[in-house]
Enzyme design. Structure first.
Site, mmCIF file in Angstrom:
data_model
loop_
_atom_site.group_PDB
_atom_site.id
_atom_site.type_symbol
_atom_site.label_atom_id
_atom_site.label_comp_id
_atom_site.label_asym_id
_atom_site.label_seq_id
_atom_site.Cartn_x
_atom_site.Cartn_y
_atom_site.Cartn_z
ATOM 1 N N LEU A 83 1.014 -1.187 0.016
ATOM 2 C CA LEU A 83 -0.029 -0.118 0.070
ATOM 3 C C LEU A 83 0.909 1.376 0.003
ATOM 4 O O LEU A 83 1.907 1.138 0.530
ATOM 5 C CB LEU A 83 -0.906 0.006 1.060
ATOM 6 C CG LEU A 83 -1.779 -1.030 1.644
ATOM 7 C CD1 LEU A 83 -2.549 -0.935 2.716
ATOM 8 C CD2 LEU A 83 -2.692 -1.381 0.231
ATOM 9 N N ASP A 84 0.360 2.415 -0.463
ATOM 10 C CA ASP A 84 0.889 3.780 -0.445
ATOM 11 C C ASP A 84 0.268 4.203 0.784
ATOM 12 O O ASP A 84 -0.516 3.810 1.490
ATOM 13 C CB ASP A 84 0.965 4.565 -1.724
ATOM 14 C CG ASP A 84 -0.719 5.021 -2.254
ATOM 15 O OD1 ASP A 84 -1.663 4.619 -1.274
ATOM 16 O OD2 ASP A 84 -0.728 5.163 -3.229
ATOM 17 N N GLN A 85 0.749 5.799 0.743
ATOM 18 C CA GLN A 85 0.327 6.479 1.987
ATOM 19 C C GLN A 85 -1.265 6.749 1.966
ATOM 20 O O GLN A 85 -1.922 7.247 3.030
ATOM 21 C CB GLN A 85 1.066 7.882 2.029
ATOM 22 C CG GLN A 85 0.786 8.878 0.862
ATOM 23 C CD GLN A 85 1.658 8.455 -0.363
ATOM 24 O OE1 GLN A 85 2.090 7.378 -0.668
ATOM 25 N NE2 GLN A 85 2.157 9.564 -1.131
ATOM 26 N N TYR A 86 -1.934 6.651 0.785
ATOM 27 C CA TYR A 86 -3.322 6.717 0.624
ATOM 28 C C TYR A 86 -3.962 5.607 1.064
ATOM 29 O O TYR A 86 -5.425 5.542 0.757
ATOM 30 C CB TYR A 86 -3.457 7.436 -0.742
ATOM 31 C CG TYR A 86 -2.971 8.561 -1.158
ATOM 32 C CD1 TYR A 86 -3.307 9.635 -0.502
ATOM 33 C CD2 TYR A 86 -1.665 8.362 -2.093
ATOM 34 C CE1 TYR A 86 -2.480 10.844 -0.788
ATOM 35 C CE2 TYR A 86 -1.102 9.594 -2.478
ATOM 36 C CZ TYR A 86 -1.468 10.685 -1.724
ATOM 37 O OH TYR A 86 -0.823 11.907 -2.363
ATOM 38 N N VAL A 88 -4.182 2.599 -0.695
ATOM 39 C CA VAL A 88 -4.357 1.568 -1.601
ATOM 40 C C VAL A 88 -3.216 1.054 -2.169
ATOM 41 O O VAL A 88 -2.039 1.704 -1.999
ATOM 42 C CB VAL A 88 -5.061 2.578 -2.943
ATOM 43 C CG1 VAL A 88 -6.379 2.701 -2.204
ATOM 44 C CG2 VAL A 88 -4.270 3.433 -3.123
#
Length: 208
Positions: A83-86, A88
């Site tokens: 996952l990324d910082q958002y 997702v």
């Protein structure tokens, strides 16, 4: 695979579907989305154009084009570190999902990457394009559908489609071009024994 280039895209948030529909209603159907071949899943059948625009007799050993009718499927699950910082799946991770699907497909055909390396040859991506449609999140399960869509003397063209399950929501469309390389990393013709395995796989596919 040695290198790949990724066309950046943006995530599009879409509502989760908890239903198990016989068909998946798309508000704006993509002309490139294929039918799901398994009987337990029914998606609208849309004709996909040949990426190279050529016809062929794929059962001939001196074939110029090899095109699979059905897709090889690999089921995977999103892991937290993807996952990324958002919250997702990071866009770059989808390239790995597609690579996993390609390796599984080639193993099924009988073309093993380790065996290729032992000959001194290699395969590498010269192109990889991804179209991002909707995001995946931690714990989501999905299928990667992959098939050989076309070939030339030195290259193999591959289609990938990623669907979230069980809703069958489309997530990603991807196209890749792989080239066969010699010991000096220069493009060479696909070896006859590899082409033979592709033909045998196609014959078995058509028989079933």
């Amino acid at each position: 695979m040695l290198r790949s280039s990724i066309n950046p895209g943006t995530h599009v948030t879409s509502p989760h579907s908890r239903a198990y529909p016989a068909t998946v209603p798309f508000s704006q159907p993509s002309p490139n989305f294929p039918a799901i071949p398994r009987k337990r899943i029914s998606l609208p059948r849309v004709r996909l154009p040949h990426s190279r625009g050529r016809s062929c007799n794929a059962v001939a050993l001196d074939f110029k084009v090899f095109r699979m009718k059905e897709f090889h499927e690999v089921e995977l699950k999103v892991r937290d570190y993807e996952l990324d910082q958002y919250g997702v799946v990071n866009n770059a991770v989808y390239a790995s999902y597609c690579q996993h699907g390609r390796h599984e497909l080639m193993d099924r055909i009988g073309v093993n990457a380790d065996a290729i390396a032992r000959t001194g040859h290699a395969t590498a991506l010269t192109d990889l394009s991804l179209k991002f449609i909707a995001p995946l999140r931690s714990g989501d399960r999905f299928i990667v559908k992959v098939r050989v869509s076309d070939t030339s003397a030195t290259r193999v063209f591959i289609e990938h489609f990623i669907f979230k399950i069980p809703s069958l929501e489309p997530i990603v469309e991807a196209r890749a071009t792989a080239v066969w390389l010699d010991k000096n990393y220069r493009p060479v013709r696909i070896p006859p024994e590899v082409r033979s395995k592709l033909v045998q796989f196609l014959r078995h596919e058509e028989a079933n």
